[in-house]
Design a protein around this motif. Structure first.
Motif, PDB file in Angstrom:
ATOM      1  N   CYS A 146       1.614   2.721  -3.614  1.00  0.00           N
ATOM      2  CA  CYS A 146       0.558   2.974  -4.589  1.00  0.00           C
ATOM      3  C   CYS A 146       0.338   4.477  -4.763  1.00  0.00           C
ATOM      4  CB  CYS A 146      -0.739   2.302  -4.134  1.00  0.00           C
ATOM      5  SG  CYS A 146      -2.028   2.402  -5.373  1.00  0.00           S
ATOM      6  N   SER A 147       0.738   4.983  -5.911  1.00  0.00           N
ATOM      7  CA  SER A 147       0.499   6.394  -6.256  1.00  0.00           C
ATOM      8  C   SER A 147       0.461   6.522  -7.765  1.00  0.00           C
ATOM      9  CB  SER A 147       1.590   7.292  -5.675  1.00  0.00           C
ATOM     10  OG  SER A 147       2.788   7.146  -6.413  1.00  0.00           O
TER      11      SER A 147
ATOM     12  N   THR B 134      -3.717  -1.546  -2.638  1.00  0.00           N
ATOM     13  CA  THR B 134      -4.173  -0.204  -2.289  1.00  0.00           C
ATOM     14  C   THR B 134      -5.137  -0.271  -1.115  1.00  0.00           C
ATOM     15  OG1 THR B 134      -5.111   1.843  -3.176  1.00  0.00           O
ATOM     16  CG2 THR B 134      -6.079  -0.209  -3.935  1.00  0.00           C
TER      17      THR B 134
ATOM     18  N   ARG C  64       0.793  -1.229   0.000  1.00  0.00           N
ATOM     19  CA  ARG C  64       0.000   0.000   0.000  1.00  0.00           C
ATOM     20  C   ARG C  64       0.825   1.279   0.000  1.00  0.00           C
ATOM     21  NH1 ARG C  64      -4.070  -1.980   4.549  1.00  0.00           N
ATOM     22  NH2 ARG C  64      -2.043  -2.379   5.431  1.00  0.00           N
TER      23      ARG C  64
ATOM     24  N   GLY D 193      -8.763   6.594  -0.255  1.00  0.00           N
ATOM     25  CA  GLY D 193      -7.543   6.270  -0.982  1.00  0.00           C
ATOM     26  C   GLY D 193      -7.705   6.417  -2.481  1.00  0.00           C
TER      27      GLY D 193
END
Length: 144
Positions: free
Chosen positions: A87-88, A106, A84, A113
């Motif tokens: 995650c971008s 994610t 997690r 989010g």
């Protein structure tokens, strides 16, 4: 790729001051670091790592740095799998720019989010395509 935080209560042989934490956490203080590690699932070895002071940890930057340093065999593509913290949209774009695949875990779909705004089916497993338009401005005019 995964990240973990390690804490030492005695002074390690390496002791840069940025790894020392004392304010409000412990009377004597302690040393703490965040390790980002890239593991090759086929070779069963760690291929890269980035160590950061825990107060300055940046898993997004660590991902980009390790993807930049990673060498891929000619004519092949790798799949980067991240937890997690990796995650971008920027990390996704970075992987695509390097012509590599990626899979990120994610936050829950009901959170604020990355996937919280998508129309996700309410079933155990699914495969769906989403289109995202990234803009620099968050004004209401650009959201239409």
């Amino acid at each position: 790729m995964d990240g973990s935080t390690f804490t030492f209560f005695s002074k390690p042989s390496f002791s840069p001051p940025e790894y020392f934490v004392s304010e409000g956490h412990s009377v004597k203080g302690f040393y703490s670091m965040h390790l980002n590690a890239l593991y090759d699932l086929q070779k069963h070895t760690y291929t890269d790592a980035r160590i950061q002071p825990v107060r300055q940890k940046d898993e997004f930057r660590a991902f980009c740095d390790m993807v930049d340093r990673h060498t891929t065999l000619p004519g092949s593509q790798d799949v980067f799998v991240g937890d997690r913290g990796y995650c971008s949209y920027n990390n996704m774009a970075h992987g695509m720019e390097k012509n590599q695949y990626f899979l990120f875990r994610t936050k829950d779909i009901h959170s604020k989010g990355l996937v919280g705004k998508f129309d996700i089916p309410d079933v155990d497993s699914f495969d769906c395509q989403v289109n995202v338009t990234l803009v620099r401005s968050h004004k209401k005019q650009s959201r239409s």
